[in-house]
Design an enzyme around this catalytic site. Structure first.
Site, PDB file in Angstrom:
ATOM      1  N   CYS A 173       0.719  -1.251  -0.172  1.00  0.00           N
ATOM      2  CA  CYS A 173       0.077   0.058  -0.088  1.00  0.00           C
ATOM      3  C   CYS A 173       0.971   1.185  -0.097  1.00  0.00           C
ATOM      4  O   CYS A 173       1.759   1.571   0.956  1.00  0.00           O
ATOM      5  CB  CYS A 173      -0.834  -0.028   1.284  1.00  0.00           C
ATOM      6  SG  CYS A 173      -2.007   1.299   1.368  1.00  0.00           S
ATOM      7  N   CYS A 182      -3.006   6.946  -4.957  1.00  0.00           N
ATOM      8  CA  CYS A 182      -2.846   5.614  -4.936  1.00  0.00           C
ATOM      9  C   CYS A 182      -1.286   5.249  -5.525  1.00  0.00           C
ATOM     10  O   CYS A 182      -1.118   5.297  -6.399  1.00  0.00           O
ATOM     11  CB  CYS A 182      -3.670   4.874  -5.600  1.00  0.00           C
ATOM     12  SG  CYS A 182      -3.671   2.849  -5.288  1.00  0.00           S
ATOM     13  N   GLY A 183      -0.453   4.836  -4.331  1.00  0.00           N
ATOM     14  CA  GLY A 183       0.746   4.484  -4.562  1.00  0.00           C
ATOM     15  C   GLY A 183       0.788   3.258  -5.439  1.00  0.00           C
ATOM     16  O   GLY A 183       1.780   3.418  -6.378  1.00  0.00           O
TER      17      GLY A 183
HETATM   18  O1  PYC Z   1      -1.614   3.898  -2.054  1.00  0.00           O
HETATM   19  O2  PYC Z   1      -1.086   2.058  -2.724  1.00  0.00           O
HETATM   20  C1  PYC Z   1      -2.025   2.642  -2.034  1.00  0.00           C
HETATM   21  C2  PYC Z   1      -3.541   2.219  -1.850  1.00  0.00           C
HETATM   22  C3  PYC Z   1      -3.924   0.881  -1.997  1.00  0.00           C
HETATM   23  C4  PYC Z   1      -5.232   1.195  -1.444  1.00  0.00           C
HETATM   24  C5  PYC Z   1      -5.128   2.234  -0.707  1.00  0.00           C
HETATM   25  N1  PYC Z   1      -4.202   3.115  -0.956  1.00  0.00           N
END
Ligand code: PYC
Length: 318
Positions: free
Chosen positions: A86, A236-237
Site C-alpha cells: 500500500c 494511490c501509490g
Molecule cells: O496507495 O497503494 C495505495 C493504496 C492502495 C489502497 C489504498 N491506497
C-alpha cells in the site's frame, strides 16, 4: 487495548497499529499475514470497521521483520481484507515512525508480504517509497459491462492488481464519486464474472479511471476504487506504480522523469521509475506527504457486542 498512530497521506487515512495485536510467531511477513488472516482477523475488524474505524481506513500492523536489514515488517489491511502493498499506507507508516522518533531522515527498508520496499524520509512529512517491481500483464483487455457495453483496459501489477481504464466515464470530480464508484464496481464485477485475472489467476481488486489533470503542471488525474468499495482519497501509490508500468511498457514515459499523478481530491504523488532486473519490469518510486492526525488507544469492553467491529459475523450475535 490497541495502540495506534493515525495519519493521512494526500487525504487517504492510515492507522498504524503499534501494540495490542496477536502473537503471530515466526516467519516471513507473508507467512504471518496468513496466520493473522486465518486465526486473528479480529485485529483487522476491530481496528478498521465501525464503530472504531470506517470503510476508508487502511490499517498497517507493525511487526518485527524477518529480514534483519529492515527496520520493521508491515501487514496492510482494510474493510475487505488484506492488501499486499500500500503506497499511501507506507508513506503514512514512515511519517508515523518519524513522529515516534523511531526513524530519522534517510533511507530505511521495510518488509511487506510481497517484498522489501525502501522508504526515504526526506522530511518528517515527505517520503519517497521505492515500491516492489511492477509490470503490465495484459494490454487492451476487453470486458463486456452490462448496460455500458465493451470497456477496454490494461491489467497491471503495482504491488496490488489493477485494471486501468484511460477514459473516465464522467469527470473525475469529488461530486461525481457515487457515479464513479458505481461504474467502477460494475467493471470490477464484470472482470470477475468473465474470469479476467492478474497473473496466476490473481483477483483484480483495484479499478482505476484516468483523465487529463486539472493542474497545468500535472500529467494525469485518477479515481481509484479499492477492494471494499471505498475510493482512494490519494492518487494511490500502488495504482500510480501500475500506471507507470503501463506507460513504460508503451514507451510513453522515460525512466527517471517525474510523473505527477493527481488524485480525485487534486492531491498529488510524484512517481518515477527505473528499469527492473526482469524483462518488462520497472521499479517505481512514489513521493508524497503524510501528516499524523492522532495517537489513539482503542478499547474493547468484553460485553460490547461490537467489540470486533460491525460486520456480518458480529451481527450474527443478535
Ligand atoms: O496507495 O497503494 C495505495 C493504496 C492502495 C489502497 C489504498 N491506497
Amino acid at each position: 487495548m490497541i495502540r495506534a498512530i493515525d495519519s493521512h497521506t494526500a487525504g487517504e487515512p492510515t492507522r498504524m497499529v503499534l501494540e495490542g495485536g496477536p502473537d503471530l510467531g515466526d516467519g516471513s511477513v507473508a507467512e504471518r499475514l496468513q496466520r493473522l488472516k486465518q486465526e486473528h482477523d479480529w485485529l483487522r475488524t476491530t481496528t478498521i470497521l465501525e464503530p472504531r474505524g470506517s470503510d476508508v481506513l487502511v490499517g498497517a500492523l507493525l511487526l518485527p521483520s524477518y529480514d534483519p536489514s529492515c527496520v520493521s515488517g508491515v501487514i496492510f489491511f482494510n474493510n475487505f481484507g488484506y492488501l499486499n502493498m500500500c503506497g499511501h499506507g507506507m508513506i503514512g507508516v514512515a511519517a508515523s515512525l518519524a513522529h515516534l522518533g523511531r526513524i530519522e531522515p534517510g533511507v530505511h527498508r521495510l518488509e511487506t508480504s510481497v517484498g522489501i520496499v525502501t522508504v526515504e524520509l526526506v522530511t518528517p512529512q515527505e517520503v519517497t517509497v521505492e515500491n516492489v517491481p511492477s509490470y503490465r500483464y495484459r494490454k487492451d483487455v476487453a470486458v463486456e459491462v452490462e448496460g455500458f457495453g465493451e470497456i477496454k483496459g490494461d491489467v497491471a501489477w503495482g504491488g496490488n492488481w489493477f485494471f486501468l481504464i484511460d477514459d473516465a466515464p464522467v469527470p473525475l470530480k469529488l461530486d461525481r464519486v457515487d457515479c464513479l464508484t458505481d461504474r467502477a464496481r460494475r467493471v470490477r464485477d464484470a472482470l470477475w464474472n468473465s474470469g479476467i485475472t492478474g497473473e496466476e489467476g490473481a483477483l483484480i481488486d483495484h479499478l482505476e479511471f484516468f483523465s487529463p489533470p486539472e493542474a497545468a503542471d500535472a500529467h494525469s488525474r485518477n479515481f481509484v476504487l479499492c477492494p471494499g468499495n471505498a475510493y482512494d482519497r490519494s492518487p494511490c501509490g500502488t495504482g500510480t506504480s501500475a500506471k507507470l508500468a503501463c506507460l513504460a511498457a508503451d514507451e510513453r514515459w522515460p525512466q527517471d522523469q517525474a510523473w505527477i499523478q493527481e488524485g480525485i481530491l487534486g492531491s498529488r504523488f510524484q512517481g518515477r521509475y527505473r528499469i527492473g532486473d526482469r524483462p518488462g519490469e520497472i521499479v517505481p518510486s512514489i513521493t508524497g506527504q503524510a501528516y499524523v492526525t492522532g495517537e489513539i488507544v482503542l478499547l474493547q469492553h468484553p460485553e460490547d457486542p461490537f467489540r470486533e467491529g460491525i460486520s456480518c459475523r458480529t451481527l450474527r450475535r443478535f
